[in-house]
Design a protein around this motif. Sequence first.
Motif, PDB file in Angstrom:
ATOM      1  N   ASN A  18     -10.798   4.276  -1.362  1.00 45.70           N
ATOM      2  CA  ASN A  18     -11.626   5.396  -1.839  1.00 45.70           C
ATOM      3  C   ASN A  18     -10.867   6.713  -1.709  1.00 45.70           C
ATOM      4  O   ASN A  18     -11.291   7.740  -2.225  1.00 45.70           O
ATOM      5  N   SER A  19      -9.732   6.666  -1.000  1.00 47.26           N
ATOM      6  CA  SER A  19      -8.883   7.861  -0.895  1.00 47.26           C
ATOM      7  C   SER A  19      -8.062   8.005  -2.167  1.00 47.26           C
ATOM      8  O   SER A  19      -7.374   7.061  -2.583  1.00 47.26           O
ATOM      9  N   PRO A  20      -8.068   9.179  -2.798  1.00 50.95           N
ATOM     10  CA  PRO A  20      -7.273   9.374  -4.025  1.00 50.95           C
ATOM     11  C   PRO A  20      -5.774   9.360  -3.766  1.00 50.95           C
ATOM     12  O   PRO A  20      -4.979   9.282  -4.717  1.00 50.95           O
ATOM     13  N   ASN A  21      -5.382   9.450  -2.500  1.00 47.48           N
ATOM     14  CA  ASN A  21      -3.955   9.468  -2.169  1.00 47.48           C
ATOM     15  C   ASN A  21      -3.313   8.084  -2.185  1.00 47.48           C
ATOM     16  O   ASN A  21      -2.085   7.973  -2.173  1.00 47.48           O
ATOM     17  N   LEU A  22      -4.135   7.035  -2.166  1.00 48.29           N
ATOM     18  CA  LEU A  22      -3.613   5.692  -1.949  1.00 48.29           C
ATOM     19  C   LEU A  22      -3.706   4.813  -3.189  1.00 48.29           C
ATOM     20  O   LEU A  22      -4.600   4.979  -4.021  1.00 48.29           O
TER      21      LEU A  22
ATOM     22  N   LEU B  79       0.856  -1.182   0.000  1.00 55.42           N
ATOM     23  CA  LEU B  79       0.000   0.000   0.000  1.00 55.42           C
ATOM     24  C   LEU B  79       0.893   1.233   0.000  1.00 55.42           C
ATOM     25  O   LEU B  79       1.861   1.298   0.764  1.00 55.42           O
ATOM     26  N   VAL B  80       0.590   2.199  -0.872  1.00 53.66           N
ATOM     27  CA  VAL B  80       1.415   3.405  -0.931  1.00 53.66           C
ATOM     28  C   VAL B  80       0.558   4.659  -0.814  1.00 53.66           C
ATOM     29  O   VAL B  80      -0.602   4.680  -1.228  1.00 53.66           O
ATOM     30  N   ASN B  81       1.159   5.674  -0.231  1.00 53.09           N
ATOM     31  CA  ASN B  81       0.571   7.002  -0.206  1.00 53.09           C
ATOM     32  C   ASN B  81       1.189   7.773  -1.367  1.00 53.09           C
ATOM     33  O   ASN B  81       2.332   8.237  -1.286  1.00 53.09           O
ATOM     34  N   ARG B  82       0.444   7.873  -2.467  1.00 53.08           N
ATOM     35  CA  ARG B  82       0.983   8.470  -3.690  1.00 53.08           C
ATOM     36  C   ARG B  82       1.367   9.930  -3.506  1.00 53.08           C
ATOM     37  O   ARG B  82       2.329  10.423  -4.110  1.00 53.08           O
ATOM     38  N   THR B  83       0.611  10.633  -2.668  1.00 52.28           N
ATOM     39  CA  THR B  83       0.903  12.048  -2.450  1.00 52.28           C
ATOM     40  C   THR B  83       2.290  12.226  -1.844  1.00 52.28           C
ATOM     41  O   THR B  83       3.076  13.072  -2.283  1.00 52.28           O
ATOM     42  N   ARG B  84       2.607  11.411  -0.832  1.00 50.68           N
ATOM     43  CA  ARG B  84       3.925  11.505  -0.196  1.00 50.68           C
ATOM     44  C   ARG B  84       5.051  11.152  -1.157  1.00 50.68           C
ATOM     45  O   ARG B  84       6.108  11.787  -1.178  1.00 50.68           O
ATOM     46  N   LEU B  85       4.817  10.106  -1.975  1.00 49.00           N
ATOM     47  CA  LEU B  85       5.842   9.720  -2.937  1.00 49.00           C
ATOM     48  C   LEU B  85       6.057  10.806  -3.988  1.00 49.00           C
ATOM     49  O   LEU B  85       7.193  11.088  -4.379  1.00 49.00           O
ATOM     50  N   GLN B  86       4.965  11.413  -4.448  1.00 49.60           N
ATOM     51  CA  GLN B  86       5.075  12.483  -5.440  1.00 49.60           C
ATOM     52  C   GLN B  86       5.824  13.682  -4.877  1.00 49.60           C
ATOM     53  O   GLN B  86       6.612  14.325  -5.582  1.00 49.60           O
ATOM     54  N   GLU B  87       5.580  13.969  -3.602  1.00 50.84           N
ATOM     55  CA  GLU B  87       6.290  15.082  -2.966  1.00 50.84           C
ATOM     56  C   GLU B  87       7.797  14.852  -2.972  1.00 50.84           C
ATOM     57  O   GLU B  87       8.587  15.793  -3.077  1.00 50.84           O
ATOM     58  N   LYS B  88       8.198  13.567  -2.852  1.00 52.01           N
ATOM     59  CA  LYS B  88       9.626  13.221  -2.831  1.00 52.01           C
ATOM     60  C   LYS B  88      10.164  12.895  -4.214  1.00 52.01           C
ATOM     61  O   LYS B  88      11.373  12.648  -4.376  1.00 52.01           O
ATOM     62  N   GLY B  89       9.261  12.869  -5.220  1.00 54.63           N
ATOM     63  CA  GLY B  89       9.679  12.528  -6.573  1.00 54.63           C
ATOM     64  C   GLY B  89      10.110  11.082  -6.717  1.00 54.63           C
ATOM     65  O   GLY B  89      11.026  10.767  -7.488  1.00 54.63           O
ATOM     66  N   LEU B  90       9.447  10.183  -5.980  1.00 56.64           N
ATOM     67  CA  LEU B  90       9.839   8.776  -5.964  1.00 56.64           C
ATOM     68  C   LEU B  90       8.834   7.900  -6.693  1.00 56.64           C
ATOM     69  O   LEU B  90       7.629   8.167  -6.662  1.00 56.64           O
ATOM     70  N   PRO B  91       9.307   6.810  -7.322  1.00 55.00           N
ATOM     71  CA  PRO B  91       8.389   5.875  -7.975  1.00 55.00           C
ATOM     72  C   PRO B  91       7.661   5.009  -6.947  1.00 55.00           C
ATOM     73  O   PRO B  91       8.039   4.972  -5.771  1.00 55.00           O
ATOM     74  N   THR B  92       6.640   4.306  -7.388  1.00 54.57           N
ATOM     75  CA  THR B  92       5.868   3.424  -6.510  1.00 54.57           C
ATOM     76  C   THR B  92       6.613   2.111  -6.292  1.00 54.57           C
ATOM     77  O   THR B  92       6.929   1.410  -7.259  1.00 54.57           O
ATOM     78  N   PRO B  93       6.928   1.748  -5.043  1.00 54.33           N
ATOM     79  CA  PRO B  93       7.587   0.458  -4.792  1.00 54.33           C
ATOM     80  C   PRO B  93       6.594  -0.689  -4.997  1.00 54.33           C
ATOM     81  O   PRO B  93       5.449  -0.614  -4.558  1.00 54.33           O
TER      82      PRO B  93
END
Length: 407
Positions: free
Chosen positions: A224-228, A123-137
């Motif tokens: 249902n959260s767009p961040n995840l 499970l990833v928090n896409r918002t946090r990854l985008q803030e760091k410029g990181l790909p999805t693990p």
Amino acid sequence: MLRWHLLILLLTSALAHGSELVIATTLSPEATEHIIGQWQTQPQAVSIRTLNRTSSSLERLLNNPLGEKIDLVLSSSPMLMQRLQDGGKLSLFENKIEDSRRLVPESIRSTTVAVAISGYGILVNRTRLQEKGLPTPKTWEDLGDARYQGMILMSSPSRSDTTHLMIESLLEQRGWQQGWASLLQVSGNLATISSRSFGVANKINTGLGAAGPVIDNYANVLLNSPNLSFNYFPTSRAAPMFIAITHTSTNQSEAGRFITFLLSPSGQQAMSDSDSGKYPVYPLPPNHPMAHQQSLLLEHPPLNYPLTIQRQKLVQLLFDSAITFRLTQLQDAWKALNQAELNLKRPLPEIRALLTQVPVSAEQAADPQYLSQLEQQPDFRESQLMAWQQFFLQQQRLAIKQLEALK
């Protein structure tokens, strides 16, 4: 007159209690809410109350003769079901549904029923990854990537049987030494170790972590959260959800009717609704949107359940000795190693080897005598724990010494 009123109230209370099913479960309230809601729409359905506990807490509850009267146990843990069956806590139940029976470890098929399957992933928090410029693990290797330092969350097998099964799957698929090497590398990126596996999902949802390994139903109830977002491990196998009737249940008939409902078409539909995030035990038709992933989960061989159950104590103790109780030191050591590799622009495999070794061999991890001693002999267990502590301390010292020599 007052006495009659009191008598009527007591009788009413007794009748109400008698028509209620109590389910002790290791699942989160969110994971069971939809299933129970669908049951309540059935004709003459009795009410259901859930007690949400960890495996160890649930086991203590069932071992307390003065404790809460429980009718059913619902859990993804075959280890818990095995211990309860061995302790005479479960009733016999004849399950004639072959699609369900084959998902249950042979040693507990006389009492335990598989009513759904799940899979493991990240499970990833896409918002946090985008803030760091990181790909999805998407793999265990990705979770160990130095770029995710301080951003990964997971639970421990001593606190979560779900986490234990994820770790066992990794150890079986990669081999004992390589599996632990992967876990120890991930440990360098951990922000913290959650006390519950569904706590990992909740913390990622709130942004306290960016990613973590979880079972799909804990992730799906939050999607249902767009961040995840959630991605299955490429080698994730089916993880059944089990149910059994307790030996002391005074509502055996109603409890059996609830299990029959769960295996019925409407019950299986409730299990696989997005609110529950699980897959039915029956193969879905090829055109069903969930059929492909269900097929992927079922195509991988099941866990070696006898070995998983036998070495549960070893995996719990070793994980806590290697990771949980050393988390701060591990974070510091991996941070120093990652920085050194970055500065030198080359890997340092000798130092990585020091930080990824464990003091228990693959042979010991499959040796019934060793595992039995660790489980049943407190003095032997204590001596092993002390030896492990010294081993990890020495490995860490050697790693730091070599890193300092590079400066």
